[in-house]
Design an enzyme around this catalytic site. Structure first.
Site, PDB file in Angstrom:
ATOM      1  N   SER A  76       0.755  -1.496  -0.108  1.00 40.65           N
ATOM      2  CA  SER A  76      -0.425   0.022   0.136  1.00 40.65           C
ATOM      3  C   SER A  76       0.912   1.700   0.415  1.00 40.65           C
ATOM      4  CB  SER A  76      -1.115  -0.160   1.297  1.00 40.65           C
ATOM      5  OG  SER A  76      -1.832   1.241   1.092  1.00 40.65           O
ATOM      6  N   ALA A 115      -1.429  -6.628   7.362  1.00 34.48           N
ATOM      7  CA  ALA A 115      -1.175  -4.781   7.605  1.00 34.48           C
ATOM      8  C   ALA A 115      -1.722  -3.744   8.035  1.00 34.48           C
ATOM      9  CB  ALA A 115       0.547  -4.162   7.107  1.00 34.48           C
ATOM     10  N   TYR A 146      -7.266   6.297   3.209  1.00 33.79           N
ATOM     11  CA  TYR A 146      -6.134   5.063   3.312  1.00 33.79           C
ATOM     12  C   TYR A 146      -6.931   5.319   4.255  1.00 33.79           C
ATOM     13  CZ  TYR A 146      -1.814   3.541   5.482  1.00 33.79           C
ATOM     14  OH  TYR A 146      -0.697   2.690   6.055  1.00 33.79           O
TER      15      TYR A 146
END
Ligand code: UDP
Length: 316
Positions: A76, A115, A146
């Protein structure tokens, strides 16, 4: 020897994780599309026969011949300016990418570690943040891409656990720093260190009273490995609870670098969290983990790395 797949394995945290697993003689397949990762981060691993790098986007179908014991999903964009510049990729990797990675875990019968991030708590109204706090996130703000991607990833991970019985783990990572952060990723640690080393002004956003708690990369990686080997399905915060204001952090960087840079103030980004500090009771009790590297000690190593890297002129 276990067989690991690390998505985002050539990024900052991913590459340190690959390095740790290789040092423990595991097999590691690293997948990365290199939009924010960098091959330099794994160049020292590529001669190792236990290590394979595949340039691939994790949002596309992942076709692997070999068996995998554990998938670590770290792909990411992860710094605020990265996910502001790459909002759609950020949402895609958190949604489609997590779906593909979980689908692969189901097909291979492997365990899965997500994560996740302290960003799931948004601009928190509870301090310090415990895992049972649901957060204060603006879904349509610039950081929402995000925050919501990570919240969706957590929801999907729990759904695969409940529906398909996959052994899943979720780590909520708080601010982490160390060598291999990108100089221009916009985060406060590389920004202040590179500004101090090059004699440019340190840019404090807002009035500098906002706080963060910084964890050194080796502590984080040790916690992730412990979580991988545990039986905890609930999210686990990993970070260093030593909280500091951004103004004090700027002064610390000036003193550790011996820099004469001045400090200037710039506008606070939208939805910038005012405070952040992990409650790590769960990690302490259930993993026997707590960070051991003091902030100054970690910063000295990071400053040393940045000064060599800037000297070579190879940083982005
Ligand atoms: N920050 C700052 N100057 C910079 C970069 C960041 O004052 O050049 C501030 C930022 O506004 C935030 C804190 O430092 O309050 C930590 O920012 P970072 O981008 O490292 O990550 P965040 O914790 O916000 O995800």
């Amino acid at each position: 020897m276990k067989r690991f797949l690390v998505t985002g394995g050539s990024g900052f945290i991913g590459s340190h994780l690959c390095e740790k697993l290789i040092s423990e003689n595991h097999r590691v397949i690293c997948i990365d599309n290199l939009i924010t990762g960098n091959l330099r981060n794994i160049s020292h691993l590529r001669d190792n026969s236990n290590f394979t790098f595949l340039r691939q986007d994790v949002t596309e179908y992942i076709d692997l011949d070999e068996d995998i014991d554990c998938i670590l999903h770290f792909a990411s964009p992860a710094s605020p300016i990265d996910y502001l510049e790459l909002p759609i990729q950020t949402l895609k990797v958190g949604s489609l990418g997590t779906h593909k990675a979980l689908g692969l875990a189901k097909a291979k019968g492997s365990s899965f570690l997500l994560a996740s991030s302290s960003e799931v708590y948004g601009d928190p109204l509870v301090h310090p943040q415990r895992e049972d706090y649901w957060g204060n996130v603006n879904p349509i703000g610039p950081r929402g891409v995000y925050d919501e991607a990570k919240r969706f990833s957590e929801a999907l991970t729990m759904a695969y656990h409940r529906v398909h019985g996959i052994k899943t783990r979720i780590v909520r990572i708080f601010n982490t720093f160390g060598p291999r952060m990108r100089k221009n990723d916009g985060r406060v640690v590389p920004a202040f260190i590179s500004q101090a080393l090059s004699g440019e002004p340190l840019t404090i956003f807002g009035d500098g009273s906002q706080t963060r708690s910084f964890c050194y990369i080796t502590d984080l990686v040790e916690g992730i490995v412990k979580l991988t080997n545990s039986e905890i399905c609930e999210p686990v915060n990993l970070g260093n609870p030593n909280e500091i204001s951004i103004t004090d952090f700027a002064r610390l960087i000036l003193s550790l670098t011996g820099s004469k840079s001045e400090i200037i103030f710039k506008p606070l980004p939208v939805d910038d969290p005012k405070v952040r500090k992990p409650d790590i009771s769960r990690a302490k009790q259930e993993l026997g983990w707590e960070p051991s590297v003091e902030l100054e000690e970690g910063l000295k190593k990071t400053i040393e790395w940045f000064s060599q890297d800037l000297g070579l002129g190879t940083s982005d």
